[in-house]
Design an enzyme around this catalytic site. Structure first.
Site, PDB file in Angstrom:
ATOM      1  N   GLU A 229       0.105 -11.115  -3.245  1.00  0.00           N
ATOM      2  CA  GLU A 229      -1.345 -11.024  -3.009  1.00  0.00           C
ATOM      3  C   GLU A 229      -2.089 -10.454  -4.215  1.00  0.00           C
ATOM      4  OE1 GLU A 229       0.920  -8.981  -1.866  1.00  0.00           O
ATOM      5  OE2 GLU A 229       0.136  -6.979  -1.441  1.00  0.00           O
TER       6      GLU A 229
ATOM      7  N   ILE B 197       5.214  -2.773  -7.690  1.00  0.00           N
ATOM      8  CA  ILE B 197       4.524  -1.484  -7.815  1.00  0.00           C
ATOM      9  C   ILE B 197       5.250  -0.472  -6.930  1.00  0.00           C
ATOM     10  CG2 ILE B 197       2.338  -0.258  -7.540  1.00  0.00           C
ATOM     11  CD1 ILE B 197       0.948  -3.018  -7.724  1.00  0.00           C
ATOM     12  N   ARG B 198       5.930   0.447  -7.558  1.00  0.00           N
ATOM     13  CA  ARG B 198       6.764   1.415  -6.810  1.00  0.00           C
ATOM     14  C   ARG B 198       7.498   0.683  -5.683  1.00  0.00           C
ATOM     15  NH1 ARG B 198       4.434   5.400  -4.234  1.00  0.00           N
ATOM     16  NH2 ARG B 198       2.478   4.278  -4.040  1.00  0.00           N
TER      17      ARG B 198
ATOM     18  N   HIS C 200       4.349  -8.147  -4.728  1.00  0.00           N
ATOM     19  CA  HIS C 200       3.002  -8.362  -4.170  1.00  0.00           C
ATOM     20  C   HIS C 200       2.427  -9.720  -4.586  1.00  0.00           C
ATOM     21  CE1 HIS C 200       2.020  -4.104  -3.118  1.00  0.00           C
ATOM     22  NE2 HIS C 200       2.887  -3.845  -4.066  1.00  0.00           N
TER      23      HIS C 200
ATOM     24  N   CYS D 215       5.983  -5.333   0.118  1.00  0.00           N
ATOM     25  CA  CYS D 215       6.179  -3.993  -0.442  1.00  0.00           C
ATOM     26  C   CYS D 215       6.178  -2.923   0.656  1.00  0.00           C
ATOM     27  CB  CYS D 215       5.155  -3.731  -1.539  1.00  0.00           C
ATOM     28  SG  CYS D 215       5.708  -2.438  -2.648  1.00  0.00           S
TER      29      CYS D 215
ATOM     30  N   ARG E 233      13.251   3.085  -0.955  1.00  0.00           N
ATOM     31  CA  ARG E 233      11.852   3.145  -1.400  1.00  0.00           C
ATOM     32  C   ARG E 233      11.797   3.511  -2.874  1.00  0.00           C
ATOM     33  NH1 ARG E 233       8.538   7.283   1.488  1.00  0.00           N
ATOM     34  NH2 ARG E 233       6.838   6.220   0.462  1.00  0.00           N
TER      35      ARG E 233
ATOM     36  N   GLY F 211       0.873  -1.170   0.000  1.00  0.00           N
ATOM     37  CA  GLY F 211       0.000   0.000   0.000  1.00  0.00           C
ATOM     38  C   GLY F 211       0.903   1.210   0.000  1.00  0.00           C
TER      39      GLY F 211
ATOM     40  N   SER G 240       3.415   3.051   2.594  1.00  0.00           N
ATOM     41  CA  SER G 240       3.985   2.859   3.930  1.00  0.00           C
ATOM     42  C   SER G 240       3.805   4.100   4.816  1.00  0.00           C
ATOM     43  CB  SER G 240       5.464   2.474   3.839  1.00  0.00           C
ATOM     44  OG  SER G 240       6.168   3.418   3.078  1.00  0.00           O
TER      45      SER G 240
END
Ligand code: GLN
Length: 275
Positions: free
Chosen positions: A248, A157-158, A246, A92, A122, A59, A61
């Protein structure tokens, strides 16, 4: 015995983790595992206290840590991970929060939980390629004969990467504290400090994303990729596990299956040592 596994549900992809956890548990039961699992969303201290293990999802952080601070969850989370040493997996943003140091943080930074003696960078892959999917080779999945050893579909993702291993110190990572735009996990209580000594001091590299040269070589380009190490995208230190990507957001349950087995192993070990 029922094992309660929580997913921190303050922001991010927590529902997706719950879906895969349930499928992974069904799979394990079909393989003859007799323990039953209960999966639960964690938003407050009481819910956390019910858990034997925890996932911190991907998500943002900064948002997750802000909401955790507002909910009075940061210290209980640190205790869960470092003092009680209950199995915890961060994906992530979750990996960022579980690191003892993170750089490229916003001004004022975010508060880290810590647990992994690493520094993460990051948004490592930058803005142009904020998201991508890559097949990754995860050797730890191969130890399980019941699952396929196809490469794992890594969704980035990033994503952060682990860019430095830190010494296992008591208290805060003072060396890292001086670096601009880097935040470190605090050790607020004496308990936190003592706990560091009891934590595993060894960080295992669990997955590497090959660098661009290796990828080019695999596609037939005449480049010398021999020296290229690639990016560290999965690590484990004792009961703390982190992935940059991820799982998930895929339908692949293999890492969830593997991790639930690690949870069972950790609980067995604890029961054996306290009896
Ligand atoms: N880069 C994001 C952060 O700093 C993490 C992205 C993610 O979880 N997909 O929180």
């Amino acid at each position: 015995m029922t094992i309660t596994v929580g997913v921190l549900a303050l922001q991010g992809a927590f529902l997706e983790h719950l879906v895969l956890l349930k499928r992974a548990a069904q799979y394990l039961q079909s393989q003859g595992i007799t323990e039953s699992f209960e999966f639960t969303e964690v938003r407050n201290v009481d819910q956390l206290a019910q858990c034997d293990a925890l996932i911190i999802p991907g998500g943002e952080s900064t948002t997750i840590s802000l909401v955790a601070a507002q909910s009075g969850l940061l210290e209980p989370l640190r205790e869960f991970v470092k003092v009680d040493r209950k199995p915890t997996w961060g994906t992530c943003a979750g990996l960022i929060l579980l690191s003892e140091a993170a750089n490229a943080t916003k001004k004022g930074g975010q508060e880290l939980i810590g647990g992994l003696d690493v520094r993460v960078n990051r948004n490592h892959f930058g803005r142009q390629v904020e998201s991508f999917q890559a097949d990754i080779d995860l050797p730890f999945l191969k130890s399980d004969e019941s699952v396929s050893d196809d490469p794992f579909p890594g969704v980035f993702i990033r994503a952060p990467v682990v860019e430095k291993f830190l010494p296992h110190v008591e208290g805060i990572q003072l060396g890292e504290q001086q670096v601009a735009q880097t935040v470190v996990a605090p050790a607020k209580s004496a308990k936190d400090n003592q706990a560091r000594g009891a934590m595993s001091s060894h960080v295992d590299i669990m997955g590497i994303l090959p660098g661009r040269l290796k990828k080019a070589a695999a596609m037939g380009a005449a480049v010398d990729a021999g020296e290229e190490v690639g990016d560290i995208i999965a690590v484990r230190q004792g009961n703390v596990f982190g992935t940059s990507f991820h799982p998930e957001l895929t339908s692949d349950i293999r890492i969830h299956v593997w991790w639930l087995k690690q949870v069972l192993g950790a609980i067995d070990k604890r029961a054996a040592s306290s009896s």
